[in-house]
Design a protein around this motif. Structure first.
Motif, short mmCIF file in Angstrom:
data_model
loop_
_atom_site.label_atom_id
_atom_site.label_comp_id
_atom_site.label_asym_id
_atom_site.label_seq_id
_atom_site.Cartn_x
_atom_site.Cartn_y
_atom_site.Cartn_z
N ARG A 14 97.86 -34.77 -8.10
CA ARG A 14 97.43 -33.70 -8.25
C ARG A 14 98.79 -32.56 -8.53
O ARG A 14 99.49 -31.45 -8.28
CB ARG A 14 97.36 -33.09 -6.60
N ILE A 15 99.88 -33.35 -9.75
CA ILE A 15 100.69 -32.17 -10.51
C ILE A 15 100.41 -30.83 -10.87
O ILE A 15 99.32 -31.15 -11.94
CB ILE A 15 101.53 -33.58 -11.70
N ASP A 16 100.83 -29.67 -10.28
CA ASP A 16 100.91 -28.97 -10.70
C ASP A 16 101.83 -27.65 -11.88
O ASP A 16 102.92 -29.35 -12.22
CB ASP A 16 100.44 -27.62 -9.83
N LYS A 17 101.41 -27.09 -12.73
CA LYS A 17 102.85 -26.53 -13.17
C LYS A 17 104.01 -26.17 -12.93
O LYS A 17 105.01 -26.52 -13.75
CB LYS A 17 102.20 -25.54 -13.78
N GLN A 18 104.05 -26.23 -11.56
CA GLN A 18 105.17 -26.31 -11.13
C GLN A 18 106.18 -27.11 -10.42
O GLN A 18 107.07 -26.91 -11.35
CB GLN A 18 105.01 -25.42 -10.09
N ILE A 19 105.56 -28.46 -10.70
CA ILE A 19 106.13 -29.55 -10.46
C ILE A 19 105.88 -30.12 -11.78
O ILE A 19 106.79 -30.52 -12.26
CB ILE A 19 104.70 -30.49 -9.18
N GLN A 20 105.78 -30.18 -12.31
CA GLN A 20 105.06 -30.24 -14.01
C GLN A 20 106.82 -29.51 -14.65
O GLN A 20 107.91 -30.50 -15.53
CB GLN A 20 104.28 -29.49 -14.43
N THR A 21 107.01 -28.06 -14.14
CA THR A 21 108.55 -27.78 -14.55
C THR A 21 109.19 -28.68 -13.67
O THR A 21 110.27 -28.61 -14.70
CB THR A 21 108.05 -26.55 -14.23
N LEU A 22 109.22 -28.83 -12.92
CA LEU A 22 110.80 -29.53 -12.21
C LEU A 22 110.95 -30.77 -12.63
O LEU A 22 112.12 -31.35 -13.33
CB LEU A 22 110.15 -29.99 -10.47
N LEU A 23 109.99 -31.75 -13.24
CA LEU A 23 109.65 -32.52 -13.60
C LEU A 23 110.65 -32.55 -15.10
O LEU A 23 111.44 -33.74 -15.88
CB LEU A 23 108.67 -33.44 -14.32
N MET A 24 110.28 -31.64 -15.76
CA MET A 24 111.19 -31.18 -17.04
C MET A 24 112.52 -31.07 -16.56
O MET A 24 113.63 -31.93 -17.82
CB MET A 24 110.26 -29.98 -18.00
N LEU A 25 112.76 -30.26 -16.18
CA LEU A 25 114.00 -29.68 -15.09
C LEU A 25 114.54 -31.57 -14.87
O LEU A 25 116.27 -31.24 -15.52
CB LEU A 25 113.91 -29.21 -13.86
N LEU A 26 114.07 -32.35 -14.10
CA LEU A 26 114.83 -33.76 -13.95
C LEU A 26 114.99 -34.21 -15.09
O LEU A 26 116.35 -34.46 -15.06
CB LEU A 26 114.31 -34.08 -13.36
N LYS A 27 114.70 -34.08 -16.15
CA LYS A 27 114.63 -35.15 -17.37
C LYS A 27 115.64 -33.94 -17.66
O LYS A 27 116.28 -34.96 -18.90
CB LYS A 27 113.25 -35.12 -18.19
N GLU A 28 115.57 -33.14 -17.54
CA GLU A 28 117.29 -32.11 -19.01
C GLU A 28 118.58 -32.82 -18.12
O GLU A 28 119.35 -32.75 -18.87
CB GLU A 28 116.74 -31.52 -19.50
N GLU A 29 118.38 -32.37 -17.01
CA GLU A 29 119.66 -31.96 -15.98
C GLU A 29 119.88 -34.03 -15.60
O GLU A 29 120.93 -33.98 -14.94
CB GLU A 29 119.71 -31.31 -14.88
N ARG A 30 119.08 -34.40 -15.34
CA ARG A 30 119.25 -35.80 -14.17
C ARG A 30 119.22 -37.32 -15.19
O ARG A 30 119.09 -38.05 -14.54
CB ARG A 30 118.79 -35.49 -12.78
N LEU A 31 118.66 -37.47 -15.93
CA LEU A 31 118.16 -37.89 -16.73
C LEU A 31 119.36 -39.40 -17.03
O LEU A 31 119.00 -40.69 -16.82
CB LEU A 31 117.87 -37.78 -18.44
N GLN A 32 120.35 -39.15 -16.49
CA GLN A 32 122.35 -39.61 -16.49
C GLN A 32 121.94 -40.71 -15.16
O GLN A 32 122.33 -41.94 -15.27
CB GLN A 32 122.79 -39.22 -17.13
N ASP A 33 121.25 -40.25 -14.71
CA ASP A 33 121.37 -40.89 -12.77
C ASP A 33 120.03 -41.23 -13.02
O ASP A 33 119.91 -42.31 -12.13
CB ASP A 33 121.30 -39.63 -12.44
N LEU A 34 119.12 -41.44 -13.89
CA LEU A 34 117.88 -42.40 -13.93
C LEU A 34 117.72 -43.81 -14.72
O LEU A 34 118.71 -43.56 -15.21
CB LEU A 34 116.17 -41.55 -14.25
N ASN A 35 117.82 -45.02 -14.16
CA ASN A 35 117.75 -46.38 -14.55
C ASN A 35 117.24 -46.30 -15.39
O ASN A 35 116.44 -45.32 -16.02
CB ASN A 35 117.96 -47.74 -14.11
N GLU A 36 116.84 -47.02 -16.72
CA GLU A 36 115.91 -46.58 -18.16
C GLU A 36 114.63 -47.29 -17.68
O GLU A 36 113.78 -46.83 -17.43
CB GLU A 36 116.23 -48.99 -18.29
N ARG A 37 114.60 -47.74 -16.08
CA ARG A 37 112.38 -48.52 -15.80
C ARG A 37 112.35 -46.77 -14.84
O ARG A 37 111.41 -46.01 -14.86
CB ARG A 37 112.86 -49.50 -15.09
N GLU A 38 113.58 -46.26 -14.42
CA GLU A 38 113.39 -44.46 -13.78
C GLU A 38 112.33 -43.73 -14.94
O GLU A 38 111.96 -42.93 -14.59
CB GLU A 38 114.48 -44.34 -13.02
N ARG A 39 113.21 -43.69 -15.96
CA ARG A 39 113.16 -43.10 -17.26
C ARG A 39 111.75 -42.98 -17.58
O ARG A 39 111.31 -42.16 -18.01
CB ARG A 39 113.92 -42.85 -18.12
#
Length: 859
Positions: A749-774
């Protein structure tokens, strides 16, 4: 008695019809059509000839496979009844021994359906078999009748049941009546005609009476065979006309006639009849030992020739029993003997039957004389399974609780079947006079289970179970059952500990059913923890065990139900649907488990209306009306607008009561947090979610932790600027606990609000994730793209698409991504197919329009 007779219960012997029996042409002709029917009901009063007619039919049709069972009041429970049903087929079906072995280890009444399914599957591959069940009127238990109805409904057409009964069956037979598969033979058809009565007196009883006297006897008996025999026997001993003073053949007259018969016998015959009336069956050897004399065969032969109510069970082996009417009368005389003499005879009979290997008859004799301690010792030796435990209901609990092992097993038997009142009653007696304490640790644990207190397992508790004088199989089953209840109480560490104990025992005895129980419990624990990969591997082991042991095939549906739960948590909806299709046709066996998974699938597919209908069906099950399980339904029902408002309010009251008793489970708390949020109590909801997160982190319960984290994100996301850092941390943690096992269900049940946060996570924290997390994050981004066509390309396809957009050739794409040209071509073909395009330009254009280019890993 020879060994082969010792191991065959007389309840499974087809009675031998008396010599020169009257052949009932009309009734036999109807029975000869029984292969056109699924169910045959022969209904008539005691002494109406039901047994004789059917036993003569068996004798005259020996080419048919016919099993015979004679019941009594002790068989009026689901375990005892089905024990005899299974045993009755041992002679005809070699593989039945495996199902019997499986049956002897079950503790749950619900598991009977799985046993019955295994039996149905086995019988479907065999030739025609008919099971005749005599004295079915003793069966009044609801569970027995339900399982009998299920067996009849689902067994193949090569299996049929013949019921000999004094009353109508207690299960529904309307379907068989409507479909023309029910044959009924009633009281009127069983009555002797005048001609049959004449032949019975002349040919069977060999009495030389004139036609007028026989006519008068027939008129008085009104066609009732038992009554006619009583009158005839009374006349044979008293030459006067015993019919002239009788107007009605009622129960008082029957007693009078029986007394006239008994008093007319020789003293040794009378003494023999009275003293042996306590025997369910007898032969020369049994009678010699009971009466402590030799030569009883001559008396047995003499009495049988006098046509008393003695039924020949096995002519070759000389095994007999008394007709119920005559035996009841004889036992009245037995009860007039001195009490001490009665007790000695009963104890001797118990000893004789035990030597014959008949545990059941031994126990019954001891219980009749209220020798409860002796009976308990026999049950402990011979009956460490539900069939044996059923006899405990006849023993006072004050006696049972003196035996730690039997008490513990009995408590567990009731607990497994959710009979909590019986558990409490036993425990109250255990603690009576002990000032609230008891030296046996196992009862402290049982008390904690019933009251849902958090008493931890320790070495002392385990040592007590290990030191108990019970079989390894029973111990292993207890450990497995313990694991289920410990898991439900969210005591995962303890549950895994007792499963290790069970595994040690299983490796020693190589028991497939115990192994299935261990693996099943492990699967549920691993699924709850979110270790879906390990869980899937365990289910593969379960399927392998079933493949190696075909008699366990009935458990296949349970495995399909279990693995469906994994597919649903990964949102592999097609696989979940296919798995549930394997269960269709067996829904009645798995019942609520099937419906629950179906309801989840319907919700996940967006079929709210169908899911709502399934919820209604689920709520007809008692288990989902129970406060222990109601939250598992309401966590879905809460998303059905308004319809379950009243039930949610009731849950709130229930929640507060459970909170006071410290009986709350994490699932309860999560549901309550959602209700608080709906009611606008934001801070209370957040506080509760933090509590849930702390517990689930500590115990590594990943699925519920992810749900708590995402619900908190949903709340804090209303002020994204203020909580931006915490929101990203929460999502980062959720992804961390999700990626390895691909847990997608909480994100649905991901809504637009969480979708925006996921995009933000991708943009700002992608380097913190390992390959499979990405990779998992990209999957989530596609999952939440509700406004698009939601065409999912794999991560590799997205990478190919990105390089493709630069205008690179296939060779260049391969070099850049370190894959072969043929692999590049395959990926491009798949991309075209999924996007419904035919060239690169169209593919890039459509992917750009749908925002897919934003999800491409920039590294």
């Amino acid at each position: 008695m020879k060994r082969e007779v010792q191991i065959i219960s007389t309840k499974l012997m087809t009675p031998t019809p008396r010599k020169n029996y009257v052949r009932r042409e009309n009734v036999l002709k109807k029975l000869e059509t029984l292969y056109d029917y699924k169910l045959v009901v022969v209904k008539g009063s005691a002494g109406s000839g039901k047994t004789t007619i059917c036993s003569s039919f068996v004798k005259e049709n020996q080419e048919f496979s016919i099993a015979w069972i004679t019941l009594d009041k002790e068989n009026n429970n689901v375990f005892s009844f089905w024990y005899y049903m299974l045993e009755s087929m041992r002679v005809y079906i070699e593989e039945i021994k495996d199902i019997i072995s499986l049956f002897q280890m079950i503790m749950h009444k619900d598991d009977m359906k799985r046993i019955i399914v295994a039996l149905i599957n086995l019988l479907s591959t065999k030739d025609d078999i008919t099971i005749i069940i005599d004295d079915f009127h003793y069966i009044t238990d609801v569970d027995v009748n339900k399982t009998m109805e299920y067996f009849l409904k689902h067994s193949s057409e090569n299996v049929r049941i013949v019921l000999l009964t004094r009353e109508e069956p207690k299960f529904y037979v309307g379907d068989f009546l409507i479909s023309g598969r029910l044959l009924e033979i009633g009281e009127e058809e069983l009555k002797f005609s005048a001609d049959e009565g004449f032949r019975f007196i002349k040919d069977t009883l060999r009495m030389d009476l004139n036609y007028e006297v026989i006519h008068d006897m027939n008129m008085l008996a009104e066609g009732w065979i038992g009554g006619l025999q009583l009158i005839a026997l009374a006349r044979s001993y008293h030459k006067n006309d015993c019919t002239q003073h009788m107007k009605v053949l009622n129960k008082y007259m029957i007693t009078y006639l029986s007394k006239e018969i008994l008093d007319a016998l020789e003293e040794d015959e009378k003494d023999f009849l009275v003293k042996t009336s306590i025997l369910s069956y007898f032969n020369e050897e049994i009678c010699n030992k009971l009466l402590e004399k030799q030569g009883t065969k001559e008396i047995i032969t003499r009495l049988f020739q006098k046509h008393l109510f003695i039924i020949n069970l096995d002519e070759d082996r000389g095994i007999y029993r008394y007709h119920a009417i005559f035996q009841q009368f004889l036992q009245h005389s037995f009860k007039r003997l001195e009490k001490e003499k009665q007790k000695k005879l009963r104890l001797r009979a118990a000893e004789v039957y035990e030597r014959c290997g008949d545990f059941e008859e031994c126990i019954k004799q001891l219980l009749e004389m209220q020798c409860f301690e002796d009976a308990l010792r026999k049950i402990e030796v011979h009956g460490q399974n539900p069939q044996g435990w059923s006899y405990l209901q006849h023993i006072p609990l004050t006696c049972i609780v003196q035996n730690k092992e039997m008490t513990f097993q009995l408590i567990f038997y009731h607990y497994c079947n959710m009979e909590f009142e019986q558990c409490t009653e036993i425990l109250n007696i255990v603690y009576e006079g002990e000032s609230g304490h008891h030296p046996w640790r196992v009862f402290e644990f049982c008390k904690a289970l019933i009251e849902e207190n958090n008493l931890q397992l320790d070495v002392l508790f385990i040592n007590e179970i290990e030191d108990m004088d019970i079989s390894d199989v029973t111990k292993a089953i207890i450990y497995v059952e313990l694991s289920f209840f410990l898991r439900f109480q969210e005591r995962i560490k303890d549950a895994l500990y007792v499963l290790d104990k069970a595994s040690v025992l299983e490796k020693r005895m190589k028991n497939p059913y115990v192994k299935m129980g261990i693996l099943s419990s492990l699967c549920q624990i691993k699924e709850e923890l979110g270790d879906l990969k390990e869980c899937e591997s365990l289910y593969k082991q379960l399927f392998q065990v079933i493949e190696q042991h075909p008699f366990l095939s009935a458990l296949t549906v349970t495995c399909h139900i279990g693995i469906t739960g994994i597919y649903l948590k990964r949102l592999q909806l097609e696989e979940a649907e296919k798995s549930l299709q394997h269960v269709q046709g067996d829904e009645a066996v798995v019942g609520k488990a099937y419906l629950y998974n179906l309801m989840e699938l319907q919700f996940l597919k967006g079929d709210k209306q169908q899911a709502n209908e399934t919820i209604r069906k689920l709520q007809t099950f008692e288990v989902y009306q129970n406060e222990l399980f109601i939250s598992s339904i309401l966590k879905y029902a809460i998303h059905v607008d308004g319809e379950y408002a009243q039930q949610l309010d009731q849950f709130v009251l229930m929640y507060k009561q459970k909170k006071e008793k410290k009986k709350l489970r994490t699932e309860d708390k999560l549901l309550y947090a959602q209700i608080l949020l709906q009611k606008g109590h934001v801070q209370e909801s957040l506080q509760l979610l933090d509590e849930v997160a702390e517990f689930t982190r500590k115990h590594k319960v990943k699925v519920l932790l992810i749900e708590a984290l995402l619900l908190k994100v949903l709340i804090l996301g209303n002020d994204m600027q203020k909580h931006k850092r915490e929101l990203l941390n929460l999502l980062r943690e959720a992804v961390h606990y999700s990626y390895e096992n691909h847990i997608l269900l909480p994100y649905l049940r991901i809504d637009k609000q969480i979708q925006t946060l996921l995009m933000l996570l991708k943009e700002e924290r992608l380097q913190d994730l390992n390959e499979r997390e990405r990779e998992f994050l990209y999957t989530l981004l596609q999952l939440g793209d509700h406004d698009k066509e939601n065409i999912l390309l794999s991560n590799r396809e997205l990478e190919v698409l990105k390089v493709l957009a630069t205008g690179a050739s296939n060779k260049k794409i391969g070099e850049q991504l370190c894959i072969s040209i043929s692999t590049v071509k395959t990926h491009i073909i798949n991309i075209y197919s999924k996007l419904h395009v035919s060239n690169r330009v169209e593919a890039i254009k459509k992917a750009t329009e749908q925002g897919m280019m934003n999800y491409i890993n920039p590294n």
